[in-house]
Design an enzyme around this catalytic site. Structure first.
Site, short mmCIF file in Angstrom:
data_model
loop_
_atom_site.label_atom_id
_atom_site.label_comp_id
_atom_site.label_asym_id
_atom_site.label_seq_id
_atom_site.Cartn_x
_atom_site.Cartn_y
_atom_site.Cartn_z
N ILE A 50 0.80 -1.17 -0.08
CA ILE A 50 0.02 0.01 0.31
C ILE A 50 0.89 1.38 0.00
CG2 ILE A 50 -1.60 1.34 1.40
CD1 ILE A 50 -2.87 -0.85 -0.08
N LYS A 165 -9.73 -6.14 9.91
CA LYS A 165 -9.63 -7.05 11.08
C LYS A 165 -9.68 -6.01 12.29
CE LYS A 165 -6.89 -10.24 8.24
NZ LYS A 165 -7.55 -9.72 6.82
#
Length: 365
Positions: A50, A165
């Site tokens: 990312i 998450k």
């Protein structure tokens, strides 16, 4: 495919979109990224999947200077070499650890970044189950150290890259990212810096995703391993996730948790079968698929929001905003006072004290 001459070597990024089962997200970034043009931008975790894509896309908006921070010199070498071949914009490679407050203090004093994208994190769920205290040191304290340096130097914006998450976490990694979100939301209440969080699911093709693993397994003749036949995940490609991160940064006024619309969840077993076919093979005949069992900390499905948070729309159809949830400010303040000491205090030493640490903020963990 019929002739059987498509090989693993020919499955490139263009095939990843086929695995999504939907059209890729496309956004018009022009006109919303004035907060980047002419500014000094810092990307932590700049050598990761990312972080490196953030660097690539940020350069399209003409920053004054781009600071690349990563604690892995090999990752730094690769992304700096790539970017220098593409741009004349000044690049500053910084091989530093986000837990190192003195190094961060000097970076902010010297370069005065106006916008910070904090992508540095430990992300592998099973590895962090086995090294839980390191997840908290890096993901919670490391986030605080970068975010606090931004506050002290009156940076304009700070964007934390988070994960689905973090919602009702079953893993230490997810819990550490949820506590990091809480730290950012708290700092918004005491700082002139505009803090925000962007939360999304898995990205196809990242270094830690299942796709590179499946590719290696197919290349070696199989089997492809899936942990559970019913496991599902939300997926995006790396470029579209980063486009939405940059767009969310423009929408931020402070303290928000932005949630990216990931489309419908994808069953991992279907993902494996599709990739095998894209490589020119027949699942179970040419390449076997084996169910290996869920690993520590894993869930069958991930969520993007808690029931408490709910959701609000934003000006962009693929970006939503979680409603504020309760923060235990007293506990967070005590935590941050410990982090600011030299050496930092209050950090866990092992798995037992890591769980005790997490339960101070997430009692149900």
């Amino acid at each position: 495919l019929i002739e059987g001459n498509v090989t693993i070597e020919r499955t490139r990024e263009v095939q990843l979109e086929d695995l999504l089962g939907r059209d890729p997200v496309e956004v018009d970034l022009e006109g919303i990224c004035s907060y980047i043009k002419g500014e000094v931008i810092l990307v932590t975790g700049a050598g990761g999947s990312i972080g490196s894509e953030l660097c690539r896309q940020i350069l399209n908006f003409q920053p004054q200077k781009l600071l690349l921070l990563d604690n892995c010199e090999n990752n730094m070498y690769e992304i700096e070499l790539e970017l220098r071949q593409k741009t004349g914009i000044p690049l500053v490679p910084l091989v530093k650890n986000v837990q190192d407050r003195s190094a961060l203090t000097e970076i902010f004093r010297r370069y005065k970044p106006a916008v910070i994208f904090h992508a540095a994190a430990h992300k592998h769920v099973p590895l962090m189950e086995a090294n839980s205290e390191e997840a908290i040191k890096n993901n919670v304290m490391g986030t605080f150290q970068v975010a606090w340096a931004a506050h002290q130097n009156k940076a304009a914006r700070f964007v934390l890259i988070s994960t689905d998450k973090a919602v009702n976490p079953s893993s230490v990694m997810g819990a550490s990212k949820r506590i990091a979100e809480m730290v950012i939301q708290y700092l918004h209440t005491i700082s002139s810096t505009n803090y925000a969080v962007v939360r999304f699911g898995n990205v196809l093709g990242s270094k830690g995703s299942v796709i590179p693993l499946f590719r290696r397994q197919i290349l070696s003749g199989g089997p492809v391993t899936v942990t559970h036949e019913k496991m599902v995940r939300y997926f995006m490609t790396i470029p579209e996730a980063v486009q939405l991160i940059i767009q969310a940064g423009a929408l931020a006024y402070g303290g928000e948790i932005f949630v990216l619309d990931m489309g419908d969840p994808v069953r991992i077993l279907d993902l494996a079968s599709t990739l095998i076919r894209l490589c020119g093979y027949v699942p179970y005949r040419d390449i076997d698929i084996q169910i290996t069992g869920m690993r520590p900390g894993e869930k069958l499905f991930e969520e993007l929001l808690t029931s408490e948070e709910g959701i609000n729309a934003t000006a962009h159809q693929r970006i939503f905003m979680a409603k504020p949830s309760h923060l235990n400010k007293t506990e967070i303040e005590r935590l941050l006072r410990g982090f600011y000491q030299t050496p930092p205090q209050g950090l866990p030493r092992d798995s037992k004290t890591s769980v005790e640490f997490i339960r101070r903020f997430l009692p149900e963990f």
